[in-house]
Write an enzyme that holds these catalytic residues in place. Structure first.
Site, short mmCIF file in Angstrom:
data_model
loop_
_atom_site.label_atom_id
_atom_site.label_comp_id
_atom_site.label_asym_id
_atom_site.label_seq_id
_atom_site.Cartn_x
_atom_site.Cartn_y
_atom_site.Cartn_z
N TYR A 80 -12.07 10.43 25.00
CA TYR A 80 -12.35 9.83 26.31
C TYR A 80 -13.77 9.25 26.38
O TYR A 80 -13.93 8.05 26.62
CB TYR A 80 -12.08 10.83 27.45
CG TYR A 80 -12.52 10.29 28.79
CD1 TYR A 80 -11.79 9.28 29.42
CD2 TYR A 80 -13.69 10.74 29.42
CE1 TYR A 80 -12.21 8.75 30.65
CE2 TYR A 80 -14.11 10.21 30.62
CZ TYR A 80 -13.37 9.23 31.24
OH TYR A 80 -13.79 8.69 32.44
N LYS A 103 -14.91 5.25 26.59
CA LYS A 103 -15.69 4.69 27.70
C LYS A 103 -16.96 4.02 27.16
O LYS A 103 -17.38 2.97 27.66
CB LYS A 103 -16.05 5.77 28.73
CG LYS A 103 -14.90 6.38 29.48
CD LYS A 103 -14.10 5.40 30.31
CE LYS A 103 -14.77 4.94 31.58
NZ LYS A 103 -13.85 4.06 32.39
#
Ligand SMILES: NC(=O)C1=CN([C@@H]2O[C@H](COP(=O)(O)OP(=O)(O)OC[C@H]3O[C@@H](n4cnc5c(N)ncnc54)[C@H](O)[C@@H]3O)[C@@H](O)[C@H]2O)C=CC1
Ligand SMILES: C[C@@H](CO)CCC[C@@H](C)[C@H]1CC[C@H]2[C@@H]3[C@H](O)CC4=CC(=O)CC[C@]4(C)[C@H]3CC[C@]12C
Length: 368
Positions: A159, A163
């Protein structure tokens, strides 16, 4: 795309407009962006609440679509003046595969950038995350840091890695020529942990507390501070950035801004208790009830169980090595960059943010 004659009537596209943050941004734009003529809401799953928005003065266009599908993104972006790209796969619990997280968060963002370039959309706001900085896996504290604070960002988890990659793509795209010859103007907002009405993790923790007889158990020391920001203020920052990016392209283009407000610095659980306490839950223990090594062991066991059970079922508890490291590492921001660059002041005071969140928890089904 936006010539001076069109400047008063703008078309905005919000990707991920039906998620937790997206819904707040959509409602905030409708309330507080007078230049809005059409608001396009692009999401994999459209919410039924969109129907009630269609009766107002602004044209609301709901588009069911997938950011990983370039042609769907291009069709949605065509003719928009501003894109607010919020859609993302927020998963730190191992529900989705690293490949899917990459496809949605990185390839999806690349698709949005290319769509802006191809169709001539000049302004792109990206919802990044504090996680592009940290906390890192070494557990280094980031204490009251700002956008310029040096920090060793090490991304192992899919994750934050996704990002960080997506944010880089957005910032590097600043200045690219879009169809028609004008430069693309981009910037990225980095919220800390968002809370407020609609926050799924807060809801999950609340129900967990109810199941445990109205109790939660302290596992992280009070001294570990975790940055939090109210969803209404994050939404307000998006509205302001999108508006001001047009006027202050030279200053704001290619910049990152932490999302902040006056929410107090506390540990993750102590902060949650600001809302869950008045709703009848109690946090047991003034110190962690389990030694840290035992928590690490439990988190590792959970990860192992997740892997073993994967062929049969999805086991995705709140506690895993990554979430433990997150909750156990101080990460707080203290900055006024958004105020200096585009005049941001939080729209909601801490008292308002707290009251609104408490009312939302109290209204949840089965609440105490
Ligand atoms: N929740 C938090 O504490 C924080 C969230 N963020 C970022 O804010 C953004 C929004 O997060 P939340 O509202 O919390 O998440 P959310 O899961 O509630 O909303 C994400 C939205 O994106 C949509 N979406 C997912 N995959 C899609 C796809 N392939 N195509 C089109 N739409 C898709 C979902 O349907 C959902 O409506 C994300 O980009 C996240 O990385 C950043 C910092 C903190
Ligand atoms: C140790 C557990 C004992 O009960 C408590 C676990 C709490 C965690 C689930 C949360 C602690 C920190 C949160 C993350 C943080 O706020 C930053 C985030 C930014 C984002 O962009 C997405 C959400 C999140 C990763 C957020 C997720 C939940 C925590 C890991």
């Amino acid at each position: 795309m936006a010539s001076s004659t069109q400047a008063q009537k703008l078309v905005y596209l919000v990707t991920g407009g039906c998620g937790f943050l997206g819904e707040h941004v959509v409602r905030m734009l409708l309330q507080r962006e007078p230049q809005l003529q059409e608001l396009r809401i692009f999401d994999l799953h459209l919410g039924p609440w969109l129907e009630e928005l269609k009766t107002g003065p602004v044209q609301v266009t709901a588009i069911q679509g997938d950011v990983t599908q370039a042609h769907e993104v291009t069709a949605a972006v065509a003719g928009a003046h501003v894109v607010i790209h919020i859609a993302g796969l927020v998963d730190v619990f191992g529900r989705a595969s690293p490949k899917t997280i990459h496809e949605v968060n990185v390839q999806g963002t690349q698709n949005v950038i290319e769509a802006c370039v191809q169709t001539g959309t000049q302004f792109l706001v990206y919802t990044s995350s504090m996680e592009v900085v940290g906390p890192n896996i070494k557990g280094h504290p980031f204490y009251r840091g700002n956008e310029d604070t040096p920090y060793e960002a090490v991304h192992k988890h899919p994750y934050p890695r996704s990002k960080a990659l997506a944010e880089r793509l957005v910032l590097e795209a600043n200045g690219r020529k879009v169809h028609g010859g004008l430069p693309l103007v981009t910037c990225a907002l980095r919220p800390t942990g968002i809370y407020g009405e609609g926050h799924q993790i807060m809801k999950d923790i609340y129900y967990q507390g109810l199941r445990l007889g109205g109790r939660l158990f302290r596992v992280i020391p009070t001294s570990v501070e975790h940055g939090r920001v109210y969803v209404g203020n994050v939404a307000w920052m998006h509205v302001l950035v999108a508006r001001e990016l047009k006027q202050r392209a030279a200053l704001m283009g290619g910049q990152v801004y932490f999302c902040y407000d006056k929410s107090p610095y506390k540990s993750y659980m102590d902060f949650n208790m600001e809302f869950l306490g008045p709703c009848g839950l109690r946090l047991v223990g003034t110190r962690p009830l389990l030694p840290y090594w035992l928590l690490v062991l439990l988190a590792t066991l959970n990860a192992l169980l997740q892997w073993l059970l994967r062929p049969l079922l999805l086991y995705a508890p709140l506690l895993n090595p990554y979430t433990l490291a997150m909750a156990n590492t101080t990460f707080t921001v203290s900055t006024n960059k958004a105020q200096r660059h585009f005049g941001y002041e939080p729209l909601f005071s801490w008292e308002d943010s707290r009251t609104r969140t408490i009312h939302w928890v109290q209204a949840l089904e089965g609440s105490a």
